[in-house]
Motif scaffolding. Structure first.
Motif, PDB file in Angstrom:
ATOM      1  N   UNK A 160      56.444 105.013  77.865  1.00  0.00           N
ATOM      2  CA  UNK A 160      55.035 105.357  77.696  1.00  0.00           C
ATOM      3  C   UNK A 160      54.620 105.296  76.234  1.00  0.00           C
ATOM      4  N   UNK A 161      55.509 105.754  75.348  1.00  0.00           N
ATOM      5  CA  UNK A 161      55.216 105.737  73.914  1.00  0.00           C
ATOM      6  C   UNK A 161      55.066 104.301  73.422  1.00  0.00           C
ATOM      7  N   UNK A 162      55.997 103.434  73.801  1.00  0.00           N
ATOM      8  CA  UNK A 162      55.952 102.050  73.334  1.00  0.00           C
ATOM      9  C   UNK A 162      54.820 101.260  73.990  1.00  0.00           C
ATOM     10  N   UNK A 163      54.452 101.630  75.207  1.00  0.00           N
ATOM     11  CA  UNK A 163      53.297 100.987  75.838  1.00  0.00           C
ATOM     12  C   UNK A 163      52.020 101.332  75.073  1.00  0.00           C
ATOM     13  N   UNK A 164      51.925 102.582  74.649  1.00  0.00           N
ATOM     14  CA  UNK A 164      50.769 102.996  73.854  1.00  0.00           C
ATOM     15  C   UNK A 164      50.720 102.217  72.548  1.00  0.00           C
ATOM     16  N   UNK A 165      51.889 102.036  71.936  1.00  0.00           N
ATOM     17  CA  UNK A 165      51.955 101.267  70.694  1.00  0.00           C
ATOM     18  C   UNK A 165      51.479  99.835  70.924  1.00  0.00           C
ATOM     19  N   UNK A 166      51.871  99.266  72.048  1.00  0.00           N
ATOM     20  CA  UNK A 166      51.498  97.886  72.364  1.00  0.00           C
ATOM     21  C   UNK A 166      49.996  97.746  72.601  1.00  0.00           C
ATOM     22  N   UNK A 167      49.368  98.799  73.087  1.00  0.00           N
ATOM     23  CA  UNK A 167      47.919  98.768  73.286  1.00  0.00           C
ATOM     24  C   UNK A 167      47.180  98.716  71.953  1.00  0.00           C
ATOM     25  N   UNK A 168      47.792  99.315  70.923  1.00  0.00           N
ATOM     26  CA  UNK A 168      47.144  99.402  69.615  1.00  0.00           C
ATOM     27  C   UNK A 168      47.412  98.161  68.772  1.00  0.00           C
ATOM     28  N   UNK A 169      48.646  97.654  68.836  1.00  0.00           N
ATOM     29  CA  UNK A 169      49.020  96.501  68.018  1.00  0.00           C
ATOM     30  C   UNK A 169      49.924  95.581  68.819  1.00  0.00           C
ATOM     31  N   UNK A 170      49.920  94.283  68.490  1.00  0.00           N
ATOM     32  CA  UNK A 170      50.748  93.334  69.238  1.00  0.00           C
ATOM     33  C   UNK A 170      52.231  93.647  69.144  1.00  0.00           C
ATOM     34  N   UNK A 171      52.663  94.194  68.026  1.00  0.00           N
ATOM     35  CA  UNK A 171      54.049  94.646  67.915  1.00  0.00           C
ATOM     36  C   UNK A 171      55.017  93.644  67.349  1.00  0.00           C
ATOM     37  N   UNK A 172      56.076  94.174  66.746  1.00  0.00           N
ATOM     38  CA  UNK A 172      57.160  93.348  66.237  1.00  0.00           C
ATOM     39  C   UNK A 172      58.044  92.911  67.396  1.00  0.00           C
ATOM     40  N   UNK A 173      58.861  91.906  67.159  1.00  0.00           N
ATOM     41  CA  UNK A 173      59.736  91.413  68.216  1.00  0.00           C
ATOM     42  C   UNK A 173      60.731  92.489  68.655  1.00  0.00           C
ATOM     43  N   UNK A 174      61.227  93.269  67.711  1.00  0.00           N
ATOM     44  CA  UNK A 174      62.192  94.310  68.075  1.00  0.00           C
ATOM     45  C   UNK A 174      61.556  95.353  68.992  1.00  0.00           C
ATOM     46  N   UNK A 175      60.287  95.693  68.751  1.00  0.00           N
ATOM     47  CA  UNK A 175      59.604  96.655  69.614  1.00  0.00           C
ATOM     48  C   UNK A 175      59.372  96.077  71.004  1.00  0.00           C
ATOM     49  N   UNK A 176      58.993  94.813  71.067  1.00  0.00           N
ATOM     50  CA  UNK A 176      58.753  94.180  72.356  1.00  0.00           C
ATOM     51  C   UNK A 176      60.048  94.052  73.164  1.00  0.00           C
ATOM     52  N   UNK A 177      61.159  93.775  72.480  1.00  0.00           N
ATOM     53  CA  UNK A 177      62.446  93.718  73.182  1.00  0.00           C
ATOM     54  C   UNK A 177      62.827  95.085  73.727  1.00  0.00           C
ATOM     55  N   UNK A 178      62.604  96.120  72.894  1.00  0.00           N
ATOM     56  CA  UNK A 178      62.923  97.477  73.330  1.00  0.00           C
ATOM     57  C   UNK A 178      62.046  97.886  74.505  1.00  0.00           C
ATOM     58  N   UNK A 179      60.770  97.524  74.440  1.00  0.00           N
ATOM     59  CA  UNK A 179      59.844  97.831  75.531  1.00  0.00           C
ATOM     60  C   UNK A 179      60.291  97.152  76.823  1.00  0.00           C
ATOM     61  N   UNK A 180      60.689  95.901  76.735  1.00  0.00           N
ATOM     62  CA  UNK A 180      61.146  95.174  77.913  1.00  0.00           C
ATOM     63  C   UNK A 180      62.405  95.803  78.504  1.00  0.00           C
ATOM     64  N   UNK A 181      63.349  96.159  77.623  1.00  0.00           N
ATOM     65  CA  UNK A 181      64.596  96.784  78.080  1.00  0.00           C
ATOM     66  C   UNK A 181      64.328  98.120  78.761  1.00  0.00           C
ATOM     67  N   UNK A 182      63.449  98.924  78.168  1.00  0.00           N
ATOM     68  CA  UNK A 182      63.114 100.222  78.743  1.00  0.00           C
ATOM     69  C   UNK A 182      62.431 100.057  80.101  1.00  0.00           C
ATOM     70  N   UNK A 183      61.573  99.041  80.204  1.00  0.00           N
ATOM     71  CA  UNK A 183      60.874  98.805  81.468  1.00  0.00           C
ATOM     72  C   UNK A 183      61.876  98.507  82.581  1.00  0.00           C
ATOM     73  N   UNK A 184      62.895  97.709  82.275  1.00  0.00           N
ATOM     74  CA  UNK A 184      63.924  97.395  83.265  1.00  0.00           C
ATOM     75  C   UNK A 184      64.691  98.656  83.643  1.00  0.00           C
ATOM     76  N   UNK A 185      65.091  99.440  82.624  1.00  0.00           N
ATOM     77  CA  UNK A 185      65.865 100.666  82.884  1.00  0.00           C
ATOM     78  C   UNK A 185      65.048 101.703  83.639  1.00  0.00           C
ATOM     79  N   UNK A 186      63.718 101.675  83.446  1.00  0.00           N
ATOM     80  CA  UNK A 186      62.855 102.640  84.119  1.00  0.00           C
ATOM     81  C   UNK A 186      62.422 102.161  85.500  1.00  0.00           C
ATOM     82  N   UNK A 187      62.984 101.043  85.921  1.00  0.00           N
ATOM     83  CA  UNK A 187      62.664 100.545  87.258  1.00  0.00           C
ATOM     84  C   UNK A 187      61.332  99.834  87.337  1.00  0.00           C
ATOM     85  N   UNK A 188      60.888  99.237  86.215  1.00  0.00           N
ATOM     86  CA  UNK A 188      59.621  98.506  86.206  1.00  0.00           C
ATOM     87  C   UNK A 188      59.849  97.078  85.693  1.00  0.00           C
TER      88      UNK A 188
END
Length: 214
Positions: A160-188
Motif C-alpha cells: 500500500x505504501x509503495x502503491x501510494x508512492x507510485x501514484x505520486x511519482x513514476x518511481x525508480x526502477x528499484x521501487x518498481x521492482x520492489x512493488x512488483x515483488x510485493x504484489x506477487x507475495x501479497x497474492x496480487x
C-alpha cells in the motif's frame, strides 16, 4: 517541464536545476554558485571520496560554527557521515537538534533511520508517516517505510505504501521492482503484471527493458 520528469530528476538529488527556457545569464549565475559551493566543500569532498567518515565529521565541525549559508547542508552531510561511521546515537542527537530548529524532511528521515538501528522501530514509523503527511512528495520516506513494513512481515501494508508512492511519482526502477515483488507475495499477480507492463511501455527504447531487470 513535465511533472513526471521533474519528480524523477529530483530523486537523483541534483545540486541544482534549470527549467527551459533559460538565458545565458541565468546559466552563468547557477554555474558560479555551483563553483562556489564546490570550493567551499572541497576539504569535505576529499575525505568523503576516501570514505573517511570521521574526518568528514571533523571538517564539518570546523565550518558549522560560522552558521553561514551552507549551515543546513553541512548538518546534513555531518549526519550522513555519522551514520556511515556507525555513530548512530550521535547522528540521532544531531537530527533532534536540527528538527528543534526547523522541521526538515531529510532530518526526520535521518532520525527514523537512526532509531531503527537503535531498536525503536515504532518511533521510526511514526516519523516516516509524519513526513508523508507534511511532505507527500518526499519519495525516500515511502521507500524506507515500505522496507520497514516488508521486513516486519506486513507485505500488504508495504504494498500500500509503495502503491501510494507510485501514484505520486513514476518511481525508480528499484521501487518498481520492489512493488512488483510485493504484489506477487501479497497474492496480487495482476497488479505486478500491470506495473511491469506499464514500465516496459514507458521505457520501450531504454536499456531498462531488459528482462533481467524484472
Amino acid at each position: 517541464q513535465s511533472y513526471e520528469r521533474v519528480v524523477a530528476a529530483s530523486e537523483c538529488a541534483p545540486d541544482d536545476y534549470l527549467l527551459k527556457p533559460f538565458t545565458a545569464g541565468q546559466f552563468n549565475s547557477r554555474l558560479e554558485k555551483l563553483l562556489d559551493r564546490q570550493d567551499y566543500f572541497s576539504s569535505i569532498d576529499v575525505f568523503s571520496d576516501k570514505k573517511n567518515w570521521l574526518q568528514v565529521v571533523a571538517e564539518c565541525d570546523k565550518l558549522i560554527p560560522a552558521r553561514d549559508k551552507y549551515f543546513v547542508e553541512l548538518c546534513k552531510i555531518k549526519g550522513a557521515a555519522l551514520m556511515r561511521a556507525d555513530r548512530v546515537q550521535q547522528a540521532a542527537d544531531l537530527y533532534v537538534e536540527i528538527l528543534a530548529m526547523r522541521p526538515l524532511a531529510w532530518a526526520k528521515l535521518g532520525l527514523a533511520r537512526a532509531r531503527v538501528l537503535l531498536g525503536d522501530k515504532i518511533s521510526a514509523e511514526q516519523l516516516l508517516r509524519e513526513i508523508l503527511v507534511e511532505t507527500p512528495q518526499y519519495m525516500a520516506a515511502y521507500d524506507f517505510l515500505g522496507k520497514l513494513m516488508s521486513e516486519s512481515g506486513d507485505k500488504k501494508a508495504a504494498l500500500e505504501v509503495l502503491q501510494k508512492a507510485r501514484e505520486i511519482a513514476p518511481g525508480t526502477m528499484s521501487r518498481l521492482r520492489e512493488l512488483s515483488s510485493l504484489a506477487v507475495m501479497a497474492g496480487q499477480p495482476e497488479l505486478a503484471e500491470k506495473v511491469m507492463r506499464e514500465t516496459l511501455q514507458k521505457h520501450k527504447y531504454s536499456p531498462v527493458r531488459q528482462a533481467d531487470d524484472y
